[in-house]
Design a protein around this motif. Sequence first.
Motif, PDB file in Angstrom:
ATOM      1  N   UNK A 153       0.849  -1.148  -0.115  1.00  0.00           N
ATOM      2  CA  UNK A 153      -0.028   0.009  -0.099  1.00  0.00           C
ATOM      3  C   UNK A 153       0.720   1.365  -0.131  1.00  0.00           C
ATOM      4  N   UNK A 154       0.417   1.925  -0.669  1.00  0.00           N
ATOM      5  CA  UNK A 154       1.133   3.523  -0.685  1.00  0.00           C
ATOM      6  C   UNK A 154       0.432   4.787  -0.221  1.00  0.00           C
ATOM      7  N   UNK A 155      -1.013   4.889  -0.475  1.00  0.00           N
ATOM      8  CA  UNK A 155      -1.713   5.954   0.172  1.00  0.00           C
ATOM      9  C   UNK A 155      -3.208   5.328   0.888  1.00  0.00           C
ATOM     10  N   UNK A 156      -3.282   6.113   1.796  1.00  0.00           N
ATOM     11  CA  UNK A 156      -4.542   5.972   2.543  1.00  0.00           C
ATOM     12  C   UNK A 156      -5.616   7.158   2.551  1.00  0.00           C
ATOM     13  N   UNK A 213       3.555   6.807   4.145  1.00  0.00           N
ATOM     14  CA  UNK A 213       2.544   6.581   3.316  1.00  0.00           C
ATOM     15  C   UNK A 213       1.887   8.124   3.124  1.00  0.00           C
ATOM     16  N   UNK A 214       1.425   8.213   1.804  1.00  0.00           N
ATOM     17  CA  UNK A 214       0.491   9.398   1.441  1.00  0.00           C
ATOM     18  C   UNK A 214      -0.689   9.233   2.326  1.00  0.00           C
ATOM     19  N   UNK A 248      -7.541  -0.367  -7.754  1.00  0.00           N
ATOM     20  CA  UNK A 248      -6.646  -0.045  -6.688  1.00  0.00           C
ATOM     21  C   UNK A 248      -5.907   1.161  -7.195  1.00  0.00           C
ATOM     22  N   UNK A 249      -5.489   1.528  -8.248  1.00  0.00           N
ATOM     23  CA  UNK A 249      -4.331   2.653  -8.519  1.00  0.00           C
ATOM     24  C   UNK A 249      -5.236   3.847  -9.601  1.00  0.00           C
ATOM     25  N   UNK A 250      -5.572   3.258 -10.664  1.00  0.00           N
ATOM     26  CA  UNK A 250      -6.148   4.158 -11.670  1.00  0.00           C
ATOM     27  C   UNK A 250      -7.419   5.196 -11.306  1.00  0.00           C
TER      28      UNK A 250
END
Length: 282
Positions: free
Chosen positions: A14-17, A41-42, A268-270
Motif C-alpha cells: 500500500x502507498x496511500x490511505x 504513506x501518503x 486500486x490505482x487508476x
Amino acid sequence: TAIDEATHFRDWGGNTMVEVTSIGLKRDPVAIRQVSYAVGLNIVMGTGWYQKAYHPSDMDRRTVEDLTDEIVRDITVGVGNTGIRSGIIGEVGVEGNPLTVNEIKSIRAAARASRATGAAISFHRGGKGRERIEVLGVVSEEGADLTRTIMGHSDWIAGDIPLIVELLKLGVYIQFDLLGRVSAPMSFKPYPDEMVNPRDFASTALVAEAIPQLIELGYEDQILLSQDVCNKDQLKCCGGTGYSFILEKFLPRLRSIGVAENTINKFMVENPKRVLTFPFNL
C-alpha cells in the motif's frame, strides 16, 4: 498502534490511505501527519460533516454558506492553525430515512465546496434506498461534478445491481468500503430498505459476486474498494483484519474468479488516482 497498523498496509504494497474522519469525529491532522511520516504513506485527510448525531450543537443555525466556507478553508488553507490541508470532502454523513434539513445543508455545502475547489466528495451511505438518487440530485443542483462524487458503503446495496447501475449511469463512483469486517451474527435479519446489512451477513462475498457483473456491464472505471477501519476491533492487534485485508485476501479472491490484473489495477490505482487528483490548481 496507528503506526503499527498502517505499517501492515505498507508492507503489503500500500502507498496511500484516504482518512475520512471528518469534522466532529475528533479528526487529528497532526497525528495523521505523524503517521504519514513514520510509515512513509501518503494520507489524504477529509473534511465536511458526518451524520447528524455528530453535527455541531449550532447546526440548526448555521447556513449553507458558513458550512461551505469552513470546508473550503480546510482544503485551501488548512485545519485550524496547523497548515495541514484536506484533500477530499468526506466522509459526508447522510443517513436519511428521511433526509433531514441539516443533512441537506451539509450536502449542499459539500457540493458547493467541491465546485469551488475541485475536491471530490465521499458520502457515508448517501441515504437509504433510492434516497441516494435524491442526494445526487441536490449535488447536481449545486453545480458540482457527479463524476467527482463517491457513494460510500455501497456494500449495503451490493445485491441490488439495478440500483447500482442507475447510480453509475449518473457518473458517480460506487465504493465498496466495508470489506473484511469480522462478525459472528446469531441470526440474519434483512433490512426492508436495503438488500443486506453488512453486520449481519457476509457482505464481502456479496461484493465479490457483484463486481464481475458490473465489469461485464462496462463500469470498471467507476468502482472503488476500501475497508472503513473505524473501530478498534477491526485492527489486527484486536483480532480484526486491519488495513491490509483487500491486498491480502480480497484481491486474490477477485483473481480467482477471473477478474483481470489490469482491471484490479484500475480499482486500486487508476480509479482512486483519478478521483483524488484535483482538476485544477488552488
